[in-house]
Design an enzyme around this catalytic site. Structure first.
Site, PDB file in Angstrom:
ATOM      1  N   HIS A  21      80.437 -28.483 -11.748  1.00  0.00           N
ATOM      2  CA  HIS A  21      81.375 -27.833 -12.683  1.00  0.00           C
ATOM      3  C   HIS A  21      81.019 -26.384 -12.997  1.00  0.00           C
ATOM      4  O   HIS A  21      81.418 -25.865 -14.033  1.00  0.00           O
ATOM      5  CB  HIS A  21      81.495 -28.621 -13.995  1.00  0.00           C
ATOM      6  N   SER A  70      83.350 -35.297  -9.806  1.00  0.00           N
ATOM      7  CA  SER A  70      83.760 -35.258 -11.201  1.00  0.00           C
ATOM      8  C   SER A  70      84.940 -34.304 -11.338  1.00  0.00           C
ATOM      9  O   SER A  70      84.950 -33.241 -10.727  1.00  0.00           O
ATOM     10  CB  SER A  70      82.594 -34.793 -12.074  1.00  0.00           C
ATOM     11  N   GLU A  98      89.748 -28.392 -11.349  1.00  0.00           N
ATOM     12  CA  GLU A  98      88.785 -28.422 -10.240  1.00  0.00           C
ATOM     13  C   GLU A  98      88.223 -29.826 -10.109  1.00  0.00           C
ATOM     14  O   GLU A  98      88.341 -30.638 -11.013  1.00  0.00           O
ATOM     15  CB  GLU A  98      87.657 -27.406 -10.475  1.00  0.00           C
TER      16      GLU A  98
END
Length: 144
Positions: A21, A70, A98
């Protein structure tokens, strides 16, 4: 995340691939296919192997040392309900920013199932390696 929650975002632009992330960093690839199946969100993507971090991530994925996924999603108040445990039941995803390759996914079942190197990427990698070897040989040859 409940079945059908991703329906709103399936027709949108494919999201980028990041590592853990880190959206302030350069994306390391992009997703090329996305659909919802019985297990959840299914994606296929392509790493940008001309970026060193993407090559490192590819090697870690091949070795099985990083295998999580994720999602970075946007939710409105209408997209979820609170459950008795204090968690959320996500009924709909308003935005998919994303999808990261990650070390520790929030959902332990969100995993990378297959890592392959396309023939074209393999040829490109070999060509790049050959160029590096030739450049080194030229440098060495120039010292004599």
């Amino acid at each position: 995340i409940l079945p059908g929650a991703y329906q709103k975002v399936l027709g949108e632009k494919m999201p980028p691939i990041f590592l853990n992330h880190n959206t302030m960093d350069l994306p390391i690839g992009r997703y090329t296919a996305m659909k919802e199946n019985a297990q959840g969100l299914y994606v296929e993507g392509k790493l940008t192997l001309s970026i060193q971090k993407a090559r490192d991530v590819y090697e870690a994925m091949r070795a099985g040392t990083i295998d999580g996924l994720s999602v970075g999603i946007l939710l409105s108040k209408q997209d979820y309900d609170w459950n008795e445990d204090g968690g959320r039941n996500i009924k709909s995803v308003s935005g998919l920013r994303e999808i990261s390759v990650c070390t520790f996914p929030a959902d332990d079942r969100a995993r990378i199932g297959l890592v392959i190197l396309s023939e074209r990427d393999q040829r490109d990698s070999e060509s790049e390696a050959e160029k590096q070897v030739l450049a080194k040989l030229k440098t060495i040859a120039g010292r004599f």
